[in-house]
Design a protein around this motif. Structure first.
Motif, short mmCIF file in Angstrom:
data_model
loop_
_atom_site.label_atom_id
_atom_site.label_comp_id
_atom_site.label_asym_id
_atom_site.label_seq_id
_atom_site.Cartn_x
_atom_site.Cartn_y
_atom_site.Cartn_z
N GLY A 167 0.84 -1.19 0.00
CA GLY A 167 0.00 0.00 0.00
C GLY A 167 0.87 1.24 0.00
O GLY A 167 2.10 1.17 0.05
N ASN A 168 0.21 2.39 -0.08
CA ASN A 168 0.93 3.66 -0.02
C ASN A 168 0.01 4.72 0.53
O ASN A 168 -1.18 4.51 0.70
CB ASN A 168 1.50 4.05 -1.38
CG ASN A 168 0.45 4.16 -2.47
OD1 ASN A 168 -0.72 4.37 -2.19
ND2 ASN A 168 0.85 3.98 -3.70
N GLY A 169 0.59 5.86 0.82
CA GLY A 169 -0.17 6.98 1.35
C GLY A 169 0.63 8.25 1.28
O GLY A 169 1.85 8.23 1.09
N GLN A 170 -0.06 9.36 1.39
CA GLN A 170 0.60 10.66 1.35
C GLN A 170 1.02 11.06 2.76
O GLN A 170 0.38 10.70 3.74
CB GLN A 170 -0.32 11.73 0.78
CG GLN A 170 -0.67 11.50 -0.66
CD GLN A 170 -1.60 12.57 -1.20
OE1 GLN A 170 -2.34 13.19 -0.47
NE2 GLN A 170 -1.54 12.79 -2.49
N PHE A 171 2.09 11.83 2.83
CA PHE A 171 2.52 12.39 4.12
C PHE A 171 2.92 13.81 3.95
O PHE A 171 3.10 14.31 2.89
CB PHE A 171 3.62 11.54 4.77
CG PHE A 171 4.96 11.57 4.11
CD1 PHE A 171 5.93 12.46 4.54
CD2 PHE A 171 5.26 10.71 3.07
CE1 PHE A 171 7.18 12.48 3.95
CE2 PHE A 171 6.50 10.72 2.49
CZ PHE A 171 7.45 11.60 2.92
#
Length: 171
Positions: A167-171
């Protein structure tokens, strides 16, 4: 020299100059907004410069001795990025985030940020890729990472033990 050679040489020199300028941009511009370090070194104290009296502070001690950092700060600085991330989540995370982050084995790219295109990779001991057990916890890890690091345009990617995307996500 022919005209094409002069143009090509001018383009190469121009690109080299632009590259040198962009590499040096942001080195000590005084903007503390994008400074994500947890502590300042002895030469970089917030709110002031080195003392003019030969490196002495108000107490008469040398800069390093007067402002010695606590042992826990030194341990955090020497710890790997994964250990720093785990310590942050243990202190500030929810129980579910703590459980998910306990599977983190390695973190890369979290220490260098420029707020243009920041990319960090988090490796875990989960198996099975997108269809495995780590997909749900990967979102929790990405959320905890966003709490730990802040960027204008950052992307954290979570991988399993075999290097497959979870998975991935913004930071």
């Amino acid at each position: 020299m022919g005209m094409k050679t002069k143009i090509a040489l001018g383009a190469v020199v121009g690109i080299a100059v632009i590259g040198a300028m962009s590499a040096n941009s942001g080195d000590g511009d005084g903007d503390a907004k994008s400074d994500s370090r947890t502590s300042a070194s002895a030469g970089e104290k917030p709110g002031g410069d080195a003392k003019a009296d030969g490196g002495k502070t108000d107490g008469g001690k040398a800069d390093g001795a007067a402002d010695a950092e606590p042992a826990e700060d030194k341990a955090v600085e020497k710890a790997s990025q994964a250990e720093q991330f785990k310590a942050f989540v243990q202190k500030n995370g929810s129980p579910n985030e703590k459980d998910a982050v306990s599977h983190v084995t390695k973190v890369q790219g979290a220490d260098e940020q420029n707020d243009i295109l920041d990319a960090a990779d988090v490796y875990t001991d989960f198996t099975g890729g997108l269809m495995g057990e780590g997909t749900g916890p990967a979102k929790l890890i990405a959320s905890a990472f966003a709490d730990w690091k802040d960027s204008e345009n950052g992307l954290v990617t979570i991988y399993d033990a075999e290097g497959e995307l979870l998975g991935n996500g913004q930071f």
